[in-house]
Every structure is written in structure tokens, then in C-alpha cells.
Design a protein around this motif. Sequence first.
Motif, short mmCIF file in Angstrom:
data_model
loop_
_atom_site.label_atom_id
_atom_site.label_comp_id
_atom_site.label_asym_id
_atom_site.label_seq_id
_atom_site.Cartn_x
_atom_site.Cartn_y
_atom_site.Cartn_z
N MET A 48 0.83 -1.21 0.00
CA MET A 48 0.00 0.00 0.00
C MET A 48 0.86 1.26 0.00
O MET A 48 0.62 2.20 -0.76
CB MET A 48 -0.93 -0.01 1.22
N LEU A 49 1.88 1.28 0.84
CA LEU A 49 2.72 2.47 0.98
C LEU A 49 3.53 2.77 -0.28
O LEU A 49 3.86 3.92 -0.56
CB LEU A 49 3.66 2.30 2.16
N GLU A 50 3.84 1.73 -1.05
CA GLU A 50 4.64 1.92 -2.26
C GLU A 50 3.79 2.02 -3.53
O GLU A 50 4.33 2.25 -4.61
CB GLU A 50 5.63 0.76 -2.41
N SER A 51 2.48 1.86 -3.40
CA SER A 51 1.63 1.79 -4.60
C SER A 51 1.25 3.14 -5.18
O SER A 51 0.85 3.23 -6.33
CB SER A 51 0.35 1.01 -4.27
N GLY A 52 1.35 4.18 -4.41
CA GLY A 52 0.95 5.50 -4.90
C GLY A 52 1.88 6.57 -4.39
O GLY A 52 2.96 6.29 -3.85
N THR A 53 1.47 7.82 -4.55
CA THR A 53 2.26 8.94 -4.06
C THR A 53 2.29 8.92 -2.53
O THR A 53 1.25 8.76 -1.89
CB THR A 53 1.68 10.28 -4.55
N PHE A 54 3.46 9.08 -1.97
CA PHE A 54 3.62 9.07 -0.51
C PHE A 54 3.24 10.45 0.01
O PHE A 54 3.89 11.45 -0.29
CB PHE A 54 5.07 8.74 -0.15
N LEU A 55 2.18 10.49 0.80
CA LEU A 55 1.63 11.74 1.31
C LEU A 55 1.78 11.82 2.83
O LEU A 55 2.18 10.86 3.48
CB LEU A 55 0.15 11.86 0.94
N ARG A 56 1.43 12.97 3.37
CA ARG A 56 1.45 13.12 4.83
C ARG A 56 0.49 12.13 5.49
O ARG A 56 0.70 11.73 6.63
CB ARG A 56 1.10 14.56 5.21
N ALA A 57 -0.53 11.71 4.78
CA ALA A 57 -1.44 10.68 5.30
C ALA A 57 -0.68 9.40 5.59
O ALA A 57 -0.90 8.73 6.62
CB ALA A 57 -2.57 10.42 4.31
N GLN A 58 0.23 9.03 4.68
CA GLN A 58 1.01 7.81 4.87
C GLN A 58 2.10 7.98 5.94
O GLN A 58 2.50 7.00 6.58
CB GLN A 58 1.64 7.37 3.54
N VAL A 59 2.56 9.21 6.14
CA VAL A 59 3.49 9.47 7.26
C VAL A 59 2.78 9.15 8.57
O VAL A 59 3.34 8.53 9.48
CB VAL A 59 3.96 10.94 7.25
N VAL A 60 1.53 9.58 8.67
CA VAL A 60 0.73 9.29 9.86
C VAL A 60 0.58 7.78 10.04
O VAL A 60 0.77 7.25 11.14
CB VAL A 60 -0.66 9.97 9.73
#
Length: 370
Positions: free
Chosen positions: A313-325
Motif C-alpha cells: 500500500m505504501l509503495e503503490s501510490g504517491t507518498f503523502l502526509r497521510a502515509q506518514v501518519v
Amino acid sequence: MKKAAAILLAGVILVSCGAVVAADQSLVSKSYVNGTFTDEALKQAEQRVEELTAPVYNQALNQLNSEHSAYLAQAGGTSGLNDLRFKKGDVLTLTSGSGVMLLAGSATASGGVLVDTTAGNTVASGSGLTARHRCLAGESAAVAVTVTSDTAVLCLEGSYTLSASGNVDYNAMADGLTKMGLLKGTGATYGSGYELERQPVRVEGLVMFIRLLGEEQAALSSTATNPFVDSPSWADRYLAYAYEKGYTTGIGTNAAGQLVFAPNNTITAGEYMTFVLRALGYSETGTNPDFTWQTAMEAGVTLGAIRQSERTMLESGTFLRAQVVYLSVCALSAPTKDGGILLDRTASNGGYDKAAMQTVLNEVSTLRLS
């Protein structure tokens, strides 16, 4: 529409002029008619059309606003836009006269008529909402607004119902980190200040790393010298502390030989995972490193920081602040190299109430992918 009317009116003027003077008795040159005279005729025609249509436009706008207020009263809604956070797949059904404005993320509209009052047109069914455009639901049928980004911030006015999706709730995770004192926001005036919809930058990753270590107060009270010439003022103490502790040496020097950190460069999932693994006590340097920065995501799975499904999931799209959370929540419950979990270290170093933090962590951890 106004342009076409002006051209038609100008054409009438030109035809009238042609009827007065025969072709072989022209009192002015053809170039004058095609140039100066035609331009002036169009200008005057456009001005006249504007004068004629302005009252009609204003009357229509006043009627729309009046109907909007009436719809709100019928629906039991209130005037004034209130911004709220939603997650991917959430569907909001707006009743007649209710309003919506997209502030961050993306969403589409379907069903009834949705009028974009900012642009002065209707939003085609299945089309995306334009950011910061105020839209009103018409009276023919309810309008469904579906969130299509991982998170979104919508301003809502009037009455609506929500059909929540089962997708990852990054917003709830952000709320959890905020309760634990680990997420402070960016100062944005909407969406709780989280800005989960944009890419994170290096300095934000470093600050979160320091918070996960439970060393934020130590950083803020540090008297060390900040060697980085490109440091934003708000991050001065964080960068000074990180350099003193050996957490970062920046990216090199500028033409003048001064150290730079490149605080506004965006970071990837792998780069933030490197911060997480360091917080867990692992190192990518030395004669026997635990991982390399190139394989940080793979190491994250191997060392128990995340699951394989989460890596995908983390590598499938643009890494956003949502994924930092998301990754920060994973880190807190991950095992450290020396035993225990990171939350133990975070609470101990930061002087937090560990039991209270654990309660919140237990709640948000249920939102993770299996």
C-alpha cells in the motif's frame, strides 16, 4: 453568449452602413471598415450587450441565493460552511439547497444537479469537484459526492447524510497521534491543520522522527548551534538538535561552502521508513548495518515494523502526509532492537502518560491493514 450577441449587433451596424453608401461610392477605405471601424463597433456593441444583460444576470443570481436560503430552511440546515475530514469511498448525499466546497483532496459528484456557483455552470455527473468552488445541490434530486482521494477536506452547508466506507481512516489515525502529542499540524486553517493531502518534506520527516524518539522537548530547549543555512525559522531548534545528536548531517554544502539540509525536498516512503528504523534502534551504517536505505521498505517488513500488505500500500501510490501518519502509528507498536516497543521509549523519553498513549494506540492500530 455575450460575445456572440455583440458580433451580431455589430453586424447589424455594418449592414446598415452598407445600405447608406453604395459599393462604388464608398466614402471610407475598406481597411478602415475592416479595422478601426469594425473594432469600435464591436466594442460599443459589447458594452451595450453588457448593459442589457447585467440586470437579467443579477436577477437570476438573487433568485438562486433566495432559493438556496429557502432550501436550507426546508431541510433544517444552517448557513455557513463547516470543514470536515473524510476518507476515500465516503459518500455524502446532499439535499436540495445544501452546499459543498472541496478544500483538499478530490471528490466526484453524481445524481442530481449540482451547480458550481463560482464558475457559473453545472457539474457534470461523474465529474470531479473543483477546489475552492462553492457548489449547491439543485431541487430536482439529491446529489451524491464521493471522495476519491485517500483523504479529503470538504466544507459543507445545509443538510446531508454520510455513508462511510471501510477504507483506511488516515484521519482517525491523525487524530490519535494528535491526542498522544505527536502530531501538531502545519498551521493550515482547515482540516484540523493536518494537510494529509500533500507530500511530506524532509524537515517534517525529521521532526516526526524526533517526536517518535520522545525527544521533542529536548530539541526545543537545545542551545546547540544550527549549522544549516537553509533552515526554516520554525525548525531551527529541531535541526540544531538533530545535527548535535548526529541524526543528520544534511545533504552537503552550497557554493559558498555552507551546510544545507534541503528542508523542502519531498521524501519517499523508503526515506521515512529509514527514519522509523533508526528510531527502532537499527542502523544503515557501520561495518555490519542492519539495513540499507535502498532496502528500507523490505527491512521494515523483515524487522516487524510493517506488514507486507502495508508495504504494498505504501509503495503503490504517491507518498503523502497521510502515509506518514500511518507509518508513524505502525512504528509506535513495532518492536525495537533492544526489546519492547517504540511506544515505551517515546513515553519514557518524552515524559508522557504511557497508559493513556497505549489506550489511544490500541484504538488506532485496529485501523491498520491486516
